[in-house]
Design a protein around this motif. Structure first.
Motif, PDB file in Angstrom:
ATOM      1  N   ASN A 260      37.249  45.015  82.363  1.00 27.91           N
ATOM      2  CA  ASN A 260      38.189  45.033  81.247  1.00 27.91           C
ATOM      3  C   ASN A 260      38.666  46.455  80.949  1.00 27.91           C
ATOM      4  N   GLY A 261      39.940  46.568  80.576  1.00 32.11           N
ATOM      5  CA  GLY A 261      40.487  47.844  80.158  1.00 32.11           C
ATOM      6  C   GLY A 261      40.506  47.954  78.644  1.00 32.11           C
ATOM      7  N   TYR A 262      40.334  49.159  78.117  1.00 34.01           N
ATOM      8  CA  TYR A 262      40.289  49.392  76.674  1.00 34.01           C
ATOM      9  C   TYR A 262      41.318  50.441  76.290  1.00 34.01           C
ATOM     10  N   VAL A 263      41.978  50.214  75.158  1.00 30.58           N
ATOM     11  CA  VAL A 263      42.961  51.147  74.604  1.00 30.58           C
ATOM     12  C   VAL A 263      42.602  51.396  73.147  1.00 30.58           C
ATOM     13  N   ALA A 264      42.529  52.661  72.744  1.00 32.84           N
ATOM     14  CA  ALA A 264      42.104  52.981  71.373  1.00 32.84           C
ATOM     15  C   ALA A 264      42.832  54.213  70.850  1.00 32.84           C
ATOM     16  N   LEU A 265      42.833  54.323  69.518  1.00 32.64           N
ATOM     17  CA  LEU A 265      43.379  55.484  68.803  1.00 32.64           C
ATOM     18  C   LEU A 265      44.865  55.669  69.105  1.00 32.64           C
ATOM     19  N   GLY A 266      45.363  56.901  69.014  1.00 29.03           N
ATOM     20  CA  GLY A 266      46.791  57.157  69.168  1.00 29.03           C
ATOM     21  C   GLY A 266      47.538  56.975  67.865  1.00 29.03           C
ATOM     22  N   ASN A 267      48.855  56.863  67.967  1.00 30.01           N
ATOM     23  CA  ASN A 267      49.653  56.668  66.753  1.00 30.01           C
ATOM     24  C   ASN A 267      50.842  55.760  67.027  1.00 30.01           C
ATOM     25  N   LYS A 268      51.268  55.074  65.999  1.00 28.13           N
ATOM     26  CA  LYS A 268      52.497  54.296  66.005  1.00 28.13           C
ATOM     27  C   LYS A 268      53.113  54.473  64.628  1.00 28.13           C
ATOM     28  N   ASP A 269      53.861  55.545  64.465  1.00 25.82           N
ATOM     29  CA  ASP A 269      54.424  55.993  63.184  1.00 25.82           C
ATOM     30  C   ASP A 269      53.340  56.514  62.252  1.00 25.82           C
ATOM     31  N   THR A 270      52.121  55.998  62.395  1.00 28.30           N
ATOM     32  CA  THR A 270      50.978  56.514  61.644  1.00 28.30           C
ATOM     33  C   THR A 270      49.767  56.515  62.573  1.00 28.30           C
ATOM     34  N   ALA A 271      48.765  57.324  62.244  1.00 27.50           N
ATOM     35  CA  ALA A 271      47.577  57.412  63.099  1.00 27.50           C
ATOM     36  C   ALA A 271      46.798  56.103  63.063  1.00 27.50           C
ATOM     37  N   LEU A 272      46.216  55.733  64.209  1.00 30.70           N
ATOM     38  CA  LEU A 272      45.528  54.456  64.356  1.00 30.70           C
ATOM     39  C   LEU A 272      44.052  54.653  64.683  1.00 30.70           C
ATOM     40  N   TRP A 285      44.447  40.018  75.186  1.00 33.24           N
ATOM     41  CA  TRP A 285      43.939  41.189  74.482  1.00 33.24           C
ATOM     42  C   TRP A 285      42.987  40.745  73.367  1.00 33.24           C
ATOM     43  N   TYR A 286      41.877  41.487  73.200  1.00 31.79           N
ATOM     44  CA  TYR A 286      40.877  41.164  72.190  1.00 31.79           C
ATOM     45  C   TYR A 286      40.610  42.402  71.338  1.00 31.79           C
ATOM     46  N   GLN A 287      40.711  42.229  70.036  1.00 27.70           N
ATOM     47  CA  GLN A 287      40.485  43.376  69.161  1.00 27.70           C
ATOM     48  C   GLN A 287      39.003  43.674  69.052  1.00 27.70           C
ATOM     49  N   LYS A 288      38.663  44.948  69.162  1.00 26.06           N
ATOM     50  CA  LYS A 288      37.295  45.421  69.002  1.00 26.06           C
ATOM     51  C   LYS A 288      37.164  46.148  67.671  1.00 26.06           C
ATOM     52  N   THR A 289      35.939  46.523  67.340  1.00 27.37           N
ATOM     53  CA  THR A 289      35.699  47.264  66.105  1.00 27.37           C
ATOM     54  C   THR A 289      36.497  48.558  66.082  1.00 27.37           C
ATOM     55  N   ASP A 290      37.099  48.873  64.942  1.00 27.68           N
ATOM     56  CA  ASP A 290      37.819  50.138  64.794  1.00 27.68           C
ATOM     57  C   ASP A 290      36.910  51.318  65.113  1.00 27.68           C
ATOM     58  N   PHE A 291      37.506  52.341  65.692  1.00 24.63           N
ATOM     59  CA  PHE A 291      36.800  53.587  65.969  1.00 24.63           C
ATOM     60  C   PHE A 291      36.177  54.125  64.684  1.00 24.63           C
ATOM     61  N   SER A 292      34.947  54.641  64.771  1.00 25.73           N
ATOM     62  CA  SER A 292      34.214  55.055  63.568  1.00 25.73           C
ATOM     63  C   SER A 292      34.427  56.509  63.189  1.00 25.73           C
ATOM     64  N   GLY A 293      35.077  57.293  64.033  1.00 23.86           N
ATOM     65  CA  GLY A 293      35.369  58.675  63.690  1.00 23.86           C
ATOM     66  C   GLY A 293      36.704  58.796  62.986  1.00 23.86           C
ATOM     67  N   ALA A 294      37.225  60.016  62.957  1.00 26.92           N
ATOM     68  CA  ALA A 294      38.506  60.277  62.302  1.00 26.92           C
ATOM     69  C   ALA A 294      39.660  59.835  63.196  1.00 26.92           C
ATOM     70  N   THR A 295      40.778  59.475  62.579  1.00 20.45           N
ATOM     71  CA  THR A 295      41.980  59.162  63.347  1.00 20.45           C
ATOM     72  C   THR A 295      42.399  60.392  64.153  1.00 20.45           C
ATOM     73  N   ARG A 296      43.008  60.138  65.315  1.00 20.32           N
ATOM     74  CA  ARG A 296      43.398  61.261  66.164  1.00 20.32           C
ATOM     75  C   ARG A 296      44.334  60.797  67.279  1.00 20.32           C
ATOM     76  N   ILE A 297      45.024  61.748  67.856  1.00 21.67           N
ATOM     77  CA  ILE A 297      45.827  61.509  69.042  1.00 21.67           C
ATOM     78  C   ILE A 297      45.367  62.450  70.142  1.00 21.67           C
TER      79      ILE A 297
END
Length: 333
Positions: A260-272, A285-297
């Protein structure tokens, strides 16, 4: 009789309470995956770095803190959770370069040094801890491209050379030769992500002239063909209820765990903070738990064994030097 009725009521309430906490309950939202902090990256905080994986270890380097462009490189060993500095990259410091591993060596090239778009290309030998310059990338000098490796050959495409790009190139480490392959099947783009699943290379997300791309394509090196998969639009109709329109973004990180491939963080008009897993088995596509650190790109992501890792990145003028691991199978309420 009163005691019997009271016991029956209590049992009924207890049964209802337990049912509301089960994984199948519609009353409780569950996502899968848990993030944990690991040993902090030993170099300076940065974004726009590169990474590749060799022999069960990750190698991370280059990038910028907004002023300086780095050339240092570091080796991460997951079994001991430790970092060790490697030989510095001999080329000019840069960010938004590409990196991949093939045939037992690591490869780094392209990028931006703050003034110039670059196309030089270098090989790292982990056993000798040495860098060797190889044939320049055969496409135009660029930054923000993507790369992956399959069957000991590297593949590089997309990016920005003053214009958005969709050309696609193969590098053979044995012959030190670049060969142009059929161009990427989707639109031109910058800041996309790439991962490998089921021995095919996937490219998705990114920006084309300010538009967040919603296509997802795989490349089969055996047939040299591109195949488009489920669009990153609308809501899943297979029962998960996930909104795929939340997947598109730019300057995200990607990695592979299993098939499986994973995609996380980045931005789409706002940080994700969101993290999504793609399964080629059911093209879903399956949603996983949100990243636990700070938003970032513009962080780095890499897969090691049965876990994914995310490190570095930027949020505004803040650069990060933390490292996180994703246990993709952990249940989280």
């Amino acid at each position: 009789m009163k005691k019997t009725r009271l016991l029956a009521v209590l049992l009924l309430l207890l049964t209802g309470a337990l049912s509301s906490c089960t994984k199948d309950s519609a009353d409780v939202d569950y996502v899968v995956g848990a993030w944990y902090k690991r040993s902090q990256f030993e170099g300076l905080a940065r974004n726009g770095a590169v990474s590749f994986v060799l022999n069960g270890k990750a190698y991370v380097g280059l990038g910028t803190d907004g002023t300086d462009k780095f050339t240092d490189f570091w080796e991460y060993t997951p079994s001991t959770n430790t970092w060790k500095q490697c030989a510095s990259f001999p080329g000019v410091g840069r960010y938004f370069a590409i990196g991949f591993a093939a045939n037992g060596k690591g490869y780094v090239g392209t990028g931006y040094d703050g003034l110039n778009r670059l196309k030089d290309f270098w090989e790292f030998d982990p056993a000798a801890n040495t860098w060797t310059q190889k044939a320049d990338f055969a496409g135009s000098a660029r930054y923000g491209a993507v790369a992956f490796a399959i069957n000991d050959k590297g593949y590089v495409g997309t990016g920005y050379d003053g214009n958005y790009k969709k050309d696609f190139w193969q590098y053979d480490p044995l012959t030190n030769v670049w060969t142009q392959k059929p161009s990427f099947g989707g639109n031109k783009r910058l800041g996309a992500v790439a991962f490998v699943a089921n021995n095919e290379g996937y490219i998705c997300t990114g920006l084309d002239n300010g538009v967040y791309e919603t296509d997802n394509w795989s490349y089969n090196p055996a047939t040299e063909t591109w195949t488009e998969h489920r669009k990153l639009e609308g809501t899943d109709t297979n029962g998960t209820g996930f909104d795929f329109s939340a997947v598109p973004r730019a300057y995200a990180v990607a990695f592979t765990i299993g098939n499986n491939g994973y995609v996380a963080l980045g931005n789409k008009d706002t940080a994700l903070l969101s993290c999504w897993a793609y399964s080629p088995t059911d093209d879903n596509w399956y949603q996983k738990t949100d990243f636990s650190g700070a938003t970032r790109i513009s962080g780095v992501g890499f897969g090691l064994g049965d876990a994914g890792y995310v490190a570095l990145g930027a949020s505004g003028s803040t650069r990060y030097d933390d490292l996180w691991i994703l246990d993709s199978n952990a249940d989280v309420d």
